[in-house]
Scaffold this active site. Sequence first.
Site, PDB file in Angstrom:
ATOM      1  N   SER A 113       0.803  -1.215   0.000  1.00  0.00           N
ATOM      2  CA  SER A 113       0.000   0.000   0.000  1.00  0.00           C
ATOM      3  C   SER A 113       0.839   1.269   0.000  1.00  0.00           C
ATOM      4  CB  SER A 113      -0.949  -0.057   1.192  1.00  0.00           C
ATOM      5  OG  SER A 113      -1.842   1.003   1.158  1.00  0.00           O
ATOM      6  N   HIS A 114       0.735   2.048   1.073  1.00  0.00           N
ATOM      7  CA  HIS A 114       1.380   3.362   1.147  1.00  0.00           C
ATOM      8  C   HIS A 114       2.787   3.280   1.738  1.00  0.00           C
ATOM      9  CE1 HIS A 114      -0.805   2.128   4.641  1.00  0.00           C
ATOM     10  NE2 HIS A 114       0.036   2.853   5.374  1.00  0.00           N
ATOM     11  N   ASP A 277      -2.336   6.497  -3.389  1.00  0.00           N
ATOM     12  CA  ASP A 277      -1.183   5.846  -2.760  1.00  0.00           C
ATOM     13  C   ASP A 277      -0.557   4.756  -3.636  1.00  0.00           C
ATOM     14  OD1 ASP A 277      -3.212   3.957  -2.538  1.00  0.00           O
ATOM     15  OD2 ASP A 277      -2.426   3.161  -0.663  1.00  0.00           O
ATOM     16  N   ASP A 279      -0.859   1.516  -4.050  1.00  0.00           N
ATOM     17  CA  ASP A 279      -1.699   0.572  -4.792  1.00  0.00           C
ATOM     18  C   ASP A 279      -3.009   1.183  -5.269  1.00  0.00           C
ATOM     19  OD1 ASP A 279      -2.478   0.767  -2.124  1.00  0.00           O
ATOM     20  OD2 ASP A 279      -3.416  -1.208  -2.128  1.00  0.00           O
ATOM     21  N   ASP A 281      -5.572   2.716  -3.759  1.00  0.00           N
ATOM     22  CA  ASP A 281      -6.870   2.660  -3.082  1.00  0.00           C
ATOM     23  C   ASP A 281      -7.124   3.848  -2.157  1.00  0.00           C
ATOM     24  OD1 ASP A 281      -5.047   1.824  -1.203  1.00  0.00           O
ATOM     25  OD2 ASP A 281      -6.106  -0.012  -0.627  1.00  0.00           O
ATOM     26  N   ARG A 282      -6.062   4.600  -1.811  1.00  0.00           N
ATOM     27  CA  ARG A 282      -6.286   5.770  -0.949  1.00  0.00           C
ATOM     28  C   ARG A 282      -6.429   7.038  -1.780  1.00  0.00           C
ATOM     29  NH1 ARG A 282      -2.763   5.488   4.548  1.00  0.00           N
ATOM     30  NH2 ARG A 282      -3.412   3.391   5.103  1.00  0.00           N
ATOM     31  N   LYS A 376     -11.297  -0.032  -0.999  1.00  0.00           N
ATOM     32  CA  LYS A 376     -11.398   1.409  -1.130  1.00  0.00           C
ATOM     33  C   LYS A 376     -10.824   1.778  -2.492  1.00  0.00           C
ATOM     34  CE  LYS A 376      -7.379   1.933   1.887  1.00  0.00           C
ATOM     35  NZ  LYS A 376      -7.339   1.188   3.156  1.00  0.00           N
TER      36      LYS A 376
HETATM   37  C1  G1P Z   1      -3.896   1.520   8.188  1.00  0.00           C
HETATM   38  C2  G1P Z   1      -5.089   2.435   8.353  1.00  0.00           C
HETATM   39  C3  G1P Z   1      -6.361   1.667   8.079  1.00  0.00           C
HETATM   40  C4  G1P Z   1      -6.290   1.036   6.690  1.00  0.00           C
HETATM   41  C5  G1P Z   1      -5.035   0.212   6.551  1.00  0.00           C
HETATM   42  C6  G1P Z   1      -4.852  -0.323   5.143  1.00  0.00           C
HETATM   43  O1  G1P Z   1      -3.976   0.450   9.103  1.00  0.00           O
HETATM   44  O2  G1P Z   1      -5.115   3.013   9.637  1.00  0.00           O
HETATM   45  O3  G1P Z   1      -7.454   2.535   8.189  1.00  0.00           O
HETATM   46  O4  G1P Z   1      -7.408   0.235   6.453  1.00  0.00           O
HETATM   47  O5  G1P Z   1      -3.889   0.998   6.875  1.00  0.00           O
HETATM   48  O6  G1P Z   1      -4.747   0.700   4.194  1.00  0.00           O
HETATM   49  P1  G1P Z   1      -3.203   0.437  10.511  1.00  0.00           P
HETATM   50  O7  G1P Z   1      -1.743   0.648  10.200  1.00  0.00           O
HETATM   51  O8  G1P Z   1      -3.742   1.593  11.296  1.00  0.00           O
HETATM   52  O9  G1P Z   1      -3.528  -0.896  11.105  1.00  0.00           O
HETATM   53 ZN    ZN Z   2      -3.306   1.342  -0.286  1.00  0.00          ZN
END
Ligand code: G1P
Ligand code: ZN
Length: 543
Positions: A113-114, A277, A279, A281-282, A376
């Site tokens: 992801s991010h 982000d 991938d 989705d954000r 998302k």
């Molecule tokens: C974080 C975000 C959460 C999101 C997840 C995946 O998870 O807070 O809302 O769904 O990334 O993108 P966390 O690191 O808080 O467990």
């Molecule tokens: Zn992501």
Amino acid sequence: MSIRTVSTQPFPDQKPGTSGLRKKVPTFRQPHYLENFVQSIFDSIAAPQGSTLVLGGDGRYYNRLAIQIILKMAAANGFGQVLVGRGGILSTPAASCVIRKYKTFGGIILSASHNPGGPDGDFGIKFNSSNGGPATETVTEAIYVKSKAISSYRILDTEDVMLDKLGETTLGGMKVKVFDPVSDYAELMESLFDFPAIRTLLKSGFKIKFDAMHAVNGPYAKELLEKRLGAPVGSVMNGVPLEDFGGGHPDPNLTYAHDLVEIMYGAEAPDFGAASDGDGDRNMILGKRFFVTPSDSLALLAANATLIPAYKQGLAGVARSMPTSAAVDRVAKALNIPCYETPTGWKFFGNLMDAGKVTLCGEESFGTGSNHVREKDGLWAVLFWLNILAVRKQSVESIVREHWARFGRNFYSRYDYEGLPTEAANGVIQHLRDNFPTLTNKQFGNHTVQTCDDFSYTDPVDGSISKGQGLRILFSDDSRIIFRLSGTGTEGATLRVYLEAYEADVSRHHLDAQEALKELIRVALDISELQSRTGRDQPTVIT
Ligand code: G1P
Ligand code: ZN
């Protein structure tokens, strides 16, 4: 070409977190590490012989290699077909779209992801079910149990598959179809929104900037925003996906999307700015010198949903994760529709959407989505906003201010303390939990504690219970302080503190969130002993 059964030993740390298994690349590159986890997935999901799987990732370092391994393992485990995005590329929402459209058994998405990428960066893998959504906790727990007992995995001994050319090949008895990762998704977007109206808006001189952060959404954004909607070439910046995201941190917030933030707060600022982000989705939404918090964005999309062709009949309900602000709850109340409060992570929304209980959902962590997929969706949120702007013909800022005037403003901020020693972070949580009885009914300045609890959720669809989902300190004036440990970090522990205060008085809506939340922040630090227990006097990131 033969199937090899390879002996292996379990790794003790393959427990999926908030969104799949995330580890540093060197961890994934240990012999058998990825293979063990993939075999554990295959052993848990019991796909019938000949099933179809979708496969792709955000293009980060190790994506291509992992795809080759997974293809050979899928062939050795009886899959009939794998649909792979060209170049191994597939955004998370596009993967969800393709799983649903072609009614496949499920899919494997490769992404962290991010989180930053590269040889020393992060990598990740998760399984999505046939509804297109992340596997439920029951499935991820089963995968973890398998991973702790695994003794062998199966893999086909064969050449690598060409990933860069569209078309079909075979791997043993399995078909591999390399498909265009953008077109199905783009078609879905075009079916949801009023593209002609957005095209007219963009022709009228309304300027936009989209920062793909050198991550997966570059090709998707260019196709949708520049090609199909006619935004001038260059409206998409950092549009080429790179294995290390250009050295950046592909997280669309005010800290990491600094290139875009500079432009949107500069003298020649465009009318609308957005980023997504790693991938895809954000999303982050900006107006001219104006930031829209993700919690407000969700509330605003809900309040304006009937302006969008796909949602013109209204919403069945909405859902938000527990730490997300209650701004959307107020909209739901006004619309007289249900609002669900779930634990953090997208996997909890799937059941609600499958059961037809919610149409829109979102999280404070820059995630918004709807029942069009089961993830998302960053670009979907951008198009939703553009469609609203095309209809309302107002600036982003004036739309948000009107929303606050009608519903009140939920001031909101999140403080992240990253890379803490695990013991110190656990100590803060334990200390707070121990103090729940003394906190209840206590007054702090203008705020009186009403209740404190450790959030637990009973899924209204399947009755499953998820405990220990974050500590809530709830005040009688609707303000809240939440403490939660991250489930996606790969180094030490990350402690998140979420702060929220409700303000009905319009004359105070112009305040800066940090100013409005000053007292709550002080209370949060005070009652948690966070600074003395962790040795940190500043958070790593404030959003
Ligand atoms: C974080 C975000 C959460 C999101 C997840 C995946 O998870 O807070 O809302 O769904 O990334 O993108 P966390 O690191 O808080 O467990
Ligand atoms: Zn992501």
